[in-house]
Design a protein around this motif. Structure first.
Motif, PDB file in Angstrom:
ATOM      1  N   CYS A   1      42.528  36.223  20.213  1.00 10.15           N
ATOM      2  CA  CYS A   1      43.585  36.034  21.240  1.00 10.15           C
ATOM      3  C   CYS A   1      43.621  34.655  21.703  1.00 10.15           C
ATOM      4  CB  CYS A   1      43.302  36.712  22.575  1.00 10.15           C
ATOM      5  SG  CYS A   1      44.536  36.290  23.873  1.00 10.15           S
TER       6      CYS A   1
ATOM      7  N   TYR B   1      44.831  31.752  23.753  1.00 13.68           N
ATOM      8  CA  TYR B   1      45.414  31.741  25.287  1.00 13.68           C
ATOM      9  C   TYR B   1      46.347  30.310  25.660  1.00 13.68           C
ATOM     10  CZ  TYR B   1      42.256  35.350  27.085  1.00 13.68           C
ATOM     11  OH  TYR B   1      41.450  36.566  27.320  1.00 13.68           O
TER      12      TYR B   1
ATOM     13  N   ASP C   1      49.291  37.204  22.321  1.00 12.88           N
ATOM     14  CA  ASP C   1      49.259  38.058  21.625  1.00 12.88           C
ATOM     15  C   ASP C   1      47.565  38.478  21.141  1.00 12.88           C
ATOM     16  OD1 ASP C   1      51.853  38.324  21.847  1.00 12.88           O
ATOM     17  OD2 ASP C   1      52.125  38.209  19.554  1.00 12.88           O
ATOM     18  N   ILE C   2      47.349  39.933  21.223  1.00 11.96           N
ATOM     19  CA  ILE C   2      46.097  40.264  20.586  1.00 11.96           C
ATOM     20  C   ILE C   2      46.052  40.826  19.323  1.00 11.96           C
ATOM     21  CG2 ILE C   2      44.073  41.730  21.515  1.00 11.96           C
ATOM     22  CD1 ILE C   2      45.940  41.949  24.234  1.00 11.96           C
TER      23      ILE C   2
END
Length: 244
Positions: free
Chosen positions: A152, A154, A187-188
């Motif tokens: 992820c 950030y 998004d992950i």
């Protein structure tokens, strides 16, 4: 919500798994080591990574203003690198004192993602890495030497990846830039690596996006990586590792 479907060799996950994924949370037993998993909710796109022919799955999301602000605080006032292993609860106890107080919401998010990864991978502990990146490290396309990895971003541009390639046979120079995809900021994503059981060394071909050619103010990323606890030789005597 969306996920990406990319063909890879069949893993030793049960053939009925696609049917089971249509139902609610349950435990699934598999011939793969440590593969008894309590699945995430049926609407979660990350569940798709357990289907044999998927090597990447993405849970799209937009970071809240509070999370974005906490990430910027982390860049400005937090350590350059945080590396630790343990259960999500233990990670919280280890890392809370190491992060700026105003970035606590960011730690809470990272711990929630650690719990999601632990669920998918069927593990008790995980390895968590939160890093400020300002160079073109890992800019060459590669496949990680892990089983499963969660990413992820950030702050800054997300990881770039290439679909439908024999990853271990594709020279860097032959990759068509037009074929590249990019994971969105916030998004992950979960990615299979070359150590995924039954994957024949195949995984998703990806790289960190180059930063050096962008505007100076944008040459920074804050990247969360979650792996199995022994990934990259992580040892208990260096737990946690903090680099300022």
């Amino acid at each position: 919500m969306k996920y990406y479907n990319i063909t890879m060799p069949t893993c030793g996950v049960p053939a009925l798994l696609p049917l089971l994924l249509a139902s609610g949370p349950m435990m699934i037993d598999s011939p793969c080591p440590t593969r008894s998993r309590l699945l995430l909710p049926e609407t979660d796109p990350l569940r798709a990574i357990l289907v044999p022919d998927r090597v990447i799955a993405v849970r799209p999301r937009a970071l809240s203003a509070a999370h974005s602000a906490a990430a910027r605080i982390m860049l400005a006032h937090g350590p350059r690198l945080i590396l630790a292993r343990g259960t999500p609860d233990r990670l919280g106890r280890l890392l809370a004192p190491r992060m700026p107080a105003d970035a606590r919401i960011l730690l809470d998010d990272a711990l929630a993602l650690a719990a999601d990864y632990r669920t998918l991978a069927g593990l008790t502990e995980v390895r968590l890495r939160l890093e400020r990146i300002t160079t073109d490290s890992c800019r060459r396309f590669h496949v990680d030497r892990v089983g499963l990895r969660l990413l992820c971003t950030y702050v800054g541009p997300g990881t770039q990846w290439v679909p439908s390639h024999p990853a271990d046979r594709m020279p860097h120079a032959e990759i068509d830039p037009a074929s590249m995809r990019q994971i969105g900021t916030g998004d992950i994503a979960v990615l299979k690596g070359s150590a995924w059981p039954g994957g024949d060394g195949q995984g998703v071909l990806h790289r960190s996006p180059p930063l050096s050619h962008g505007p100076e103010a944008e040459r920074v990323r804050l990247l969360l990586t979650i792996d199995a606890p022994d990934a990259c030789g992580m040892m208990d005597d260096a737990n946690p590792t903090i680099v300022t």
